[in-house]
Design a protein around this motif. Structure first.
Motif, PDB file in Angstrom:
ATOM      1  N   GLU A   1       0.852  -1.269   0.202  1.00 54.90           N
ATOM      2  CA  GLU A   1      -0.007   0.032  -0.063  1.00 54.90           C
ATOM      3  C   GLU A   1       0.832   1.266  -0.111  1.00 54.90           C
ATOM      4  N   GLU A   2       1.910   1.137   0.605  1.00 53.34           N
ATOM      5  CA  GLU A   2       3.069   2.239   0.659  1.00 53.34           C
ATOM      6  C   GLU A   2       4.000   2.337  -0.241  1.00 53.34           C
ATOM      7  N   HIS A   3       4.401   1.217  -0.570  1.00 54.98           N
ATOM      8  CA  HIS A   3       5.644   1.091  -1.724  1.00 54.98           C
ATOM      9  C   HIS A   3       5.303   0.330  -3.201  1.00 54.98           C
ATOM     10  N   GLY A   4       4.049  -0.093  -3.144  1.00 49.24           N
ATOM     11  CA  GLY A   4       3.782  -1.260  -4.381  1.00 49.24           C
ATOM     12  C   GLY A   4       4.000  -0.443  -5.674  1.00 49.24           C
TER      13      GLY A   4
ATOM     14  N   PHE B   1      -2.321 -18.523   0.824  1.00 54.77           N
ATOM     15  CA  PHE B   1      -1.302 -17.451   1.097  1.00 54.77           C
ATOM     16  C   PHE B   1      -0.576 -17.374  -0.238  1.00 54.77           C
ATOM     17  N   LEU B   2      -0.136 -18.216  -0.931  1.00 52.88           N
ATOM     18  CA  LEU B   2       0.952 -18.175  -2.025  1.00 52.88           C
ATOM     19  C   LEU B   2       0.172 -17.516  -3.133  1.00 52.88           C
ATOM     20  N   GLU B   3      -1.222 -18.189  -3.136  1.00 52.74           N
ATOM     21  CA  GLU B   3      -2.082 -17.293  -4.361  1.00 52.74           C
ATOM     22  C   GLU B   3      -2.331 -15.876  -3.983  1.00 52.74           C
ATOM     23  N   SER B   4      -2.371 -15.343  -2.628  1.00 53.02           N
ATOM     24  CA  SER B   4      -2.749 -14.139  -2.437  1.00 53.02           C
ATOM     25  C   SER B   4      -1.525 -13.199  -2.755  1.00 53.02           C
ATOM     26  N   VAL B   5      -0.251 -13.895  -2.441  1.00 48.04           N
ATOM     27  CA  VAL B   5       1.011 -13.215  -2.864  1.00 48.04           C
ATOM     28  C   VAL B   5       1.002 -12.876  -4.430  1.00 48.04           C
ATOM     29  N   LYS B   6       0.685 -13.963  -5.213  1.00 46.80           N
ATOM     30  CA  LYS B   6       0.751 -13.700  -6.519  1.00 46.80           C
ATOM     31  C   LYS B   6      -0.368 -12.584  -6.958  1.00 46.80           C
ATOM     32  N   GLU B   7      -1.482 -12.934  -6.388  1.00 44.37           N
ATOM     33  CA  GLU B   7      -2.640 -11.662  -6.822  1.00 44.37           C
ATOM     34  C   GLU B   7      -2.142 -10.311  -6.596  1.00 44.37           C
ATOM     35  N   LEU B   8      -1.494 -10.012  -5.485  1.00 43.03           N
ATOM     36  CA  LEU B   8      -0.902  -8.735  -5.007  1.00 43.03           C
ATOM     37  C   LEU B   8       0.192  -8.303  -6.096  1.00 43.03           C
ATOM     38  N   CYS B   9       0.861  -9.371  -6.602  1.00 39.36           N
ATOM     39  CA  CYS B   9       2.177  -8.967  -7.463  1.00 39.36           C
ATOM     40  C   CYS B   9       1.494  -8.635  -8.679  1.00 39.36           C
TER      41      CYS B   9
END
Length: 421
Positions: free
Chosen positions: A187-190, A216-224
């Motif tokens: 949210e700050e550095h994306g 968890f890993l799926e959510s990391v990928k979605e954020l990326c």
């Protein structure tokens, strides 16, 4: 019954000599304070299969496996003979590259879900640093979010001595299995983040191994994907051990890039970066990647032969089968003797740790436990998880289970029965 202390005179004397010749005697994680000082050997002399022998001629069942590379075993003749043949009949260090790197890259494409192009280096730290450089070049961004141990280079080394702050000030750490910690950072550095690098299996130093929580890993990928960030899986430990396609295949989440090493060449020095072609192609001209020794073909030959054996003989299936039974027996013992210890991990990678307490007694129990094991010639590390290799026999595993039970009985008598008297 308390075991007798090992005879380690040669090891201790050699260490005294080494301290006058090598900073600290030996480097990094192999220093005696990372074991139990005075109880563990400091120098090994030889190894064969799943066993190693120190310079005092004590032989151990080796569950540290050189910190992970020994997936099959020490002195594997088929692998070593392929390397010897290369040395004697072809050579391996030339001004131009031999074709073995193409063969290995084709094998990576065949096995690893994210692999489209690959490049090869000498160590895991080389690989993670290369992946970050490619990511920064591809995205035009500079910040990095990390979760795990990623090596000793300036951008990620945990001990900061000799490293100017400006070389790591754009690198931020988030917590494994805590998606909110990554969300907050992004949210700050994306919008200025080039890469998220994470070990798909959580294996923090001296702490229990964590498998990824559901999603968890799926959510990391979605954020990326949301922020246009390169997702890098650090598979230095999990690659060619959790499955032939790595933890990304096992957990069903495909990153943009992944780094491999350790087990892929059964002890020969190699690291690899693989992933999406459009990102990897930054290495054609935009990113400089070169070393006198990166093209040396001995490790390529060893890796090709290691992978051939892993596939041909279904090695990983056997390791999972042995490791499952082994871990289940240990878990049963820890329930039988509730002294504050627990086992974590997956069948190929396990770790026995002790629950922290307010008095710090867990540290003494940990030292006593691992002291009893090393005195019984079982080589496990108090601060690092262990591994199962192919050459660990059922006799080795059964002996180790018995040794663990005896160590637990010793701890129960020392810390609990004495207290109740």
């Amino acid at each position: 019954m308390k075991e007798k202390k090992l005879q380690l005179e040669k090891s201790l004397n050699e260490f005294e000599k080494g301290k006058s010749l090598i900073p600290g005697g030996v480097l990094g994680i192999r220093r005696p304070y990372n074991f139990v000082q005075g109880e563990f050997p400091i120098y090994f002399d030889e190894g064969k299969g799943g066993r190693v022998k120190d310079i005092d001629n004590n032989e151990y069942i080796d569950f540290l496996c050189a910190y992970g590379p020994m997936i099959i075993g020490n002195r594997e003749e088929e692998i070593d003979n392929a390397v010897i043949n290369q040395i004697q009949n072809k050579g391996f260090c030339f001004s131009l590259t031999q074709t073995y790197q193409n063969l290995l890259a084709e094998k990576m494409n065949e096995l690893i879900p994210c692999a489209e192009m690959s490049l090869f280096v000498c160590t895991g730290s080389d690989a993670t640093t290369t992946a970050i450089r490619l990511s920064r070049s591809y995205t035009g961004k500079k910040k990095v979010m990390r979760c795990g141990y990623h090596g000793w280079h300036d951008w990620c080394v945990e001990v900061k001595g000799g490293v100017p702050q400006k070389l790591y000030e754009d690198v931020y750490e988030f917590k494994y299995n805590n998606i909110d910690s990554l969300k907050t950072l992004l949210e700050e550095h994306g919008n200025d983040t080039a890469a998220v690098i994470i070990t798909p299996l959580g294996h923090p130093l001296a702490a229990p191994i964590q498998e990824p929580k559901k999603g968890f890993l799926e959510s990391v990928k979605e954020l990326c994907n949301q922020y246009g960030i390169v997702l890098v899986f650090d598979e230095i430990r999990t690659g060619f051990r959790v499955s032939l396609g790595g933890a990304q295949q096992y957990y069903g989440v495909t990153p943009d890039l992944a780094v491999f090493g350790k087990a892929m060449a059964n002890g020969y020095p190699i690291g690899a970066v693989t992933g999406r072609a459009e990102i990897m192609k930054e290495g054609e001209s935009n990113v400089f990647i070169s070393s006198t020794f990166f093209p040396n073909s001995l490790s390529y030959v060893a890796a090709l032969k290691t992978i051939e054996i892993l596939q041909r003989d279904n090695i990983l299936d056997q390791i999972w089968e042995k490791g499952t039974a082994f871990n289940n027996k240990i878990e049963s013992l820890l329930k039988k003797y509730p002294i504050g210890a627990k086992i974590s991990g997956i069948p190929p990678m396990m770790f026995i740790t002790f629950d922290k307490d307010d008095t710090g007694t867990y540290k003494a129990k940990r030292n006593d436990f691992y002291t009893q094991l090393i005195r019984k010639k079982v080589f496990l590390q108090p601060y690092h998880h262990g591994y199962i290799c192919h050459r660990h026999t059922q006799e080795d595993l059964d002996y180790t289970v018995n040794a663990i039970e005896e160590a637990l009985i010793y701890l129960k008598e020392k810390y609990y029965q004495a207290r109740s008297v």
